[in-house]
Each structure stands twice: as C-alpha cells, then as structure tokens.
Design a protein around this motif. Structure first.
Motif, mmCIF file in Angstrom:
data_model
loop_
_atom_site.group_PDB
_atom_site.id
_atom_site.type_symbol
_atom_site.label_atom_id
_atom_site.label_comp_id
_atom_site.label_asym_id
_atom_site.label_seq_id
_atom_site.Cartn_x
_atom_site.Cartn_y
_atom_site.Cartn_z
ATOM 1 N N GLN A 22 0.849 -1.186 0.000
ATOM 2 C CA GLN A 22 0.000 0.000 0.000
ATOM 3 C C GLN A 22 0.886 1.238 0.000
ATOM 4 O OE1 GLN A 22 -2.923 0.191 3.134
ATOM 5 N NE2 GLN A 22 -3.697 2.166 2.436
ATOM 6 N N VAL A 23 0.570 2.152 -0.904
ATOM 7 C CA VAL A 23 1.244 3.438 -0.965
ATOM 8 C C VAL A 23 0.144 4.484 -1.020
ATOM 9 C CG1 VAL A 23 2.821 4.921 -2.249
ATOM 10 C CG2 VAL A 23 3.209 2.461 -2.208
ATOM 11 N N GLY A 24 -0.002 5.247 0.060
ATOM 12 C CA GLY A 24 -1.089 6.217 0.116
ATOM 13 C C GLY A 24 -2.423 5.514 0.012
ATOM 14 N N ASN A 25 -3.231 5.949 -0.956
ATOM 15 C CA ASN A 25 -4.564 5.353 -1.121
ATOM 16 C C ASN A 25 -4.582 4.224 -2.149
ATOM 17 O OD1 ASN A 25 -4.217 7.008 -3.395
ATOM 18 N ND2 ASN A 25 -6.396 7.486 -3.511
ATOM 19 N N LEU A 26 -3.400 3.811 -2.624
ATOM 20 C CA LEU A 26 -3.310 2.740 -3.619
ATOM 21 C C LEU A 26 -2.824 1.444 -2.997
ATOM 22 C CD1 LEU A 26 -1.644 4.666 -6.578
ATOM 23 C CD2 LEU A 26 -4.063 4.038 -6.345
ATOM 24 N N LEU A 27 -3.388 0.326 -3.458
ATOM 25 C CA LEU A 27 -2.966 -0.999 -3.018
ATOM 26 C C LEU A 27 -2.638 -1.825 -4.257
ATOM 27 C CD1 LEU A 27 -2.713 -2.899 -0.484
ATOM 28 C CD2 LEU A 27 -4.940 -3.814 -1.187
ATOM 29 N N PHE A 28 -1.420 -2.355 -4.297
ATOM 30 C CA PHE A 28 -0.945 -3.178 -5.397
ATOM 31 C C PHE A 28 -0.868 -4.615 -4.900
ATOM 32 C CE2 PHE A 28 0.621 1.086 -5.853
ATOM 33 C CZ PHE A 28 0.413 1.385 -7.198
ATOM 34 N N VAL A 29 -1.753 -5.474 -5.400
ATOM 35 C CA VAL A 29 -1.810 -6.864 -4.963
ATOM 36 C C VAL A 29 -1.002 -7.721 -5.934
ATOM 37 C CG1 VAL A 29 -3.296 -8.843 -4.458
ATOM 38 C CG2 VAL A 29 -4.073 -6.524 -3.898
ATOM 39 N N SER A 30 -0.073 -8.498 -5.390
ATOM 40 C CA SER A 30 0.762 -9.391 -6.199
ATOM 41 C C SER A 30 -0.081 -10.456 -6.877
ATOM 42 C CB SER A 30 1.800 -10.086 -5.311
ATOM 43 O OG SER A 30 2.700 -9.156 -4.779
ATOM 44 N N GLY A 31 0.445 -11.000 -7.960
ATOM 45 C CA GLY A 31 -0.242 -12.057 -8.695
ATOM 46 C C GLY A 31 -0.552 -13.240 -7.803
ATOM 47 N N GLN A 32 -1.784 -13.724 -7.914
ATOM 48 C CA GLN A 32 -2.238 -14.853 -7.113
ATOM 49 C C GLN A 32 -2.608 -16.019 -8.022
ATOM 50 O OE1 GLN A 32 -2.302 -14.834 -3.560
ATOM 51 N NE2 GLN A 32 -1.068 -13.045 -4.102
ATOM 52 N N LEU A 33 -2.169 -17.196 -7.608
ATOM 53 C CA LEU A 33 -2.540 -18.438 -8.279
ATOM 54 C C LEU A 33 -3.630 -19.122 -7.463
ATOM 55 C CD1 LEU A 33 1.056 -19.799 -9.010
ATOM 56 C CD2 LEU A 33 -0.455 -18.640 -10.620
ATOM 57 N N ALA A 34 -4.148 -20.216 -7.970
ATOM 58 C CA ALA A 34 -5.192 -20.978 -7.274
ATOM 59 C C ALA A 34 -4.556 -21.895 -6.239
ATOM 60 C CB ALA A 34 -6.022 -21.778 -8.268
ATOM 61 N N ILE A 35 -3.891 -21.286 -5.268
ATOM 62 C CA ILE A 35 -3.223 -22.042 -4.208
ATOM 63 C C ILE A 35 -4.111 -22.048 -2.974
ATOM 64 C CG2 ILE A 35 -1.216 -22.137 -2.679
ATOM 65 C CD1 ILE A 35 0.407 -20.860 -4.945
ATOM 66 N N ASN A 36 -4.362 -23.232 -2.448
ATOM 67 C CA ASN A 36 -5.123 -23.363 -1.213
ATOM 68 C C ASN A 36 -4.224 -22.903 -0.069
ATOM 69 O OD1 ASN A 36 -5.985 -24.544 1.312
ATOM 70 N ND2 ASN A 36 -7.371 -25.820 0.131
ATOM 71 N N PRO A 37 -4.666 -21.911 0.713
ATOM 72 C CA PRO A 37 -3.831 -21.407 1.800
ATOM 73 C C PRO A 37 -3.477 -22.470 2.848
ATOM 74 C CG PRO A 37 -5.707 -19.956 1.440
ATOM 75 C CD PRO A 37 -5.922 -21.182 0.608
ATOM 76 N N MET A 38 -4.342 -23.477 3.017
ATOM 77 C CA MET A 38 -4.102 -24.508 4.027
ATOM 78 C C MET A 38 -3.051 -25.525 3.562
ATOM 79 S SD MET A 38 -6.038 -23.400 6.372
ATOM 80 C CE MET A 38 -6.140 -24.707 7.556
ATOM 81 N N SER A 39 -3.156 -25.947 2.306
ATOM 82 C CA SER A 39 -2.246 -26.985 1.803
ATOM 83 C C SER A 39 -1.007 -26.415 1.125
ATOM 84 C CB SER A 39 -2.985 -27.891 0.810
ATOM 85 O OG SER A 39 -3.268 -27.185 -0.393
ATOM 86 N N GLY A 40 -1.102 -25.163 0.652
ATOM 87 C CA GLY A 40 0.007 -24.572 -0.078
ATOM 88 C C GLY A 40 0.164 -25.125 -1.484
ATOM 89 N N ILE A 121 -5.004 -3.804 -8.748
ATOM 90 C CA ILE A 121 -4.691 -2.526 -8.109
ATOM 91 C C ILE A 121 -6.004 -1.978 -7.580
ATOM 92 C CG2 ILE A 121 -3.803 -0.181 -8.434
ATOM 93 C CD1 ILE A 121 -2.199 -1.303 -10.837
ATOM 94 N N ALA A 122 -5.986 -1.547 -6.329
ATOM 95 C CA ALA A 122 -7.183 -0.975 -5.705
ATOM 96 C C ALA A 122 -6.861 0.435 -5.232
ATOM 97 C CB ALA A 122 -7.645 -1.839 -4.537
ATOM 98 N N ALA A 123 -7.893 1.264 -5.129
ATOM 99 C CA ALA A 123 -7.706 2.646 -4.683
ATOM 100 C C ALA A 123 -8.855 3.046 -3.802
ATOM 101 C CB ALA A 123 -7.626 3.575 -5.895
ATOM 102 N N LYS A 124 -8.518 3.799 -2.754
ATOM 103 C CA LYS A 124 -9.512 4.389 -1.858
ATOM 104 C C LYS A 124 -9.593 5.879 -2.181
ATOM 105 C CE LYS A 124 -10.462 1.299 1.540
ATOM 106 N NZ LYS A 124 -11.776 0.915 1.946
ATOM 107 N N GLU A 125 -10.794 6.413 -2.097
ATOM 108 C CA GLU A 125 -10.951 7.860 -2.337
ATOM 109 C C GLU A 125 -10.629 8.636 -1.094
ATOM 110 O OE1 GLU A 125 -14.072 9.342 -4.626
ATOM 111 O OE2 GLU A 125 -14.371 7.478 -5.696
#
Length: 125
Positions: A22-40, A121-125
């Motif tokens: 997060q930088v200021g009102n911007l959020l940059f989310v890294s690339g996500q694959l279909a990985i189950n958080p429990m099993s990895g 990328i997400a942004a808050k006003e």
C-alpha cells in the motif's frame, strides 16, 4: 510511505515478495494463483474452480488491507490458454457486477497446474 501487507488467510508468498503493498490510497496486490492457503498447493483442474480460488485469495488480501472488490480499479489476468476466457469471464462477472475495473487479459505460460494468475490494483478515495 509504503506498507507491506501479508495476509494469514491467503497462501504464503512463494518468494521474496509481499501479498500487497500500500502506498497512500493505492494498493498493489501481487499475482495470485489458485493455491489453497491450508495446503500450499494449486487446486482445481478447471478454470472456473481455479478462478474462484484466485479471487478468494485476493479478497482475503484486500480485506486485510482494509479494501474490497469495490475498490479495485485495475485487473491483470494471465490465462494459460485463451480458450478458457469465456469460462473465466463467467466467474469474473459474479465478482464484478457494476462499475467494472479496467482489465487486461493475456495468454501466458504459467506454473504446471496453474491455469490462471491475477493481480489487481485498488484505490480508496
């Protein structure tokens, strides 16, 4: 000032990166694959199943950073085959139903078993 976000509800990063920055009102989310958080492990051999899991992981990261899908302004989609575009779009259209973010979709060679990767990328006003 940048703030690094690591969510306990998303798969652990597989390299030296944060789930999001997060930088200021911007959020940059890294690339996500279909990985189950429990099993990895990558789960699902179908583009619809993998798309749902990818966006579930993204939602967890957004939530931990205080954002939501409503705040997403840009989506980058990487499909292992553009033949999956229509099926991907069926799931995508249940996540973004109005005020659609800008989007880029390209065909890309992905990790074995991965049919899709998405970053936002997400942004808050």
């Amino acid at each position: 000032m940048k703030k690094c976000i690591v969510s306990n509800d998303a798969p652990k990063p597989v390299g030296p990166y944060s789930h999001a920055v997060q930088v200021g009102n911007l959020l940059f989310v890294s690339g996500q694959l279909a990985i189950n958080p429990m099993s990895g492990k990558i789960e699902g051999d179908d583009i619809k199943v993998q798309t749902q899991l990818v966006f579930k992981n993204i939602e967890a990261i957004l939530k931990d950073a205080g954002f939501s899908f409503e705040d997403v302004v840009k989506v980058n989609v990487y499909l292992s085959s553009l033949e999956d575009f229509a099926k991907f779009n069926e799931v995508y259209s249940t996540i973004f139903t109005q005020n659609f973010p800008a989007r880029t979709t390209i065909e890309a060679k992905l990790l074995p078993g991965a049919l899709i990767e998405v970053d936002v990328i997400a942004a808050k006003e």
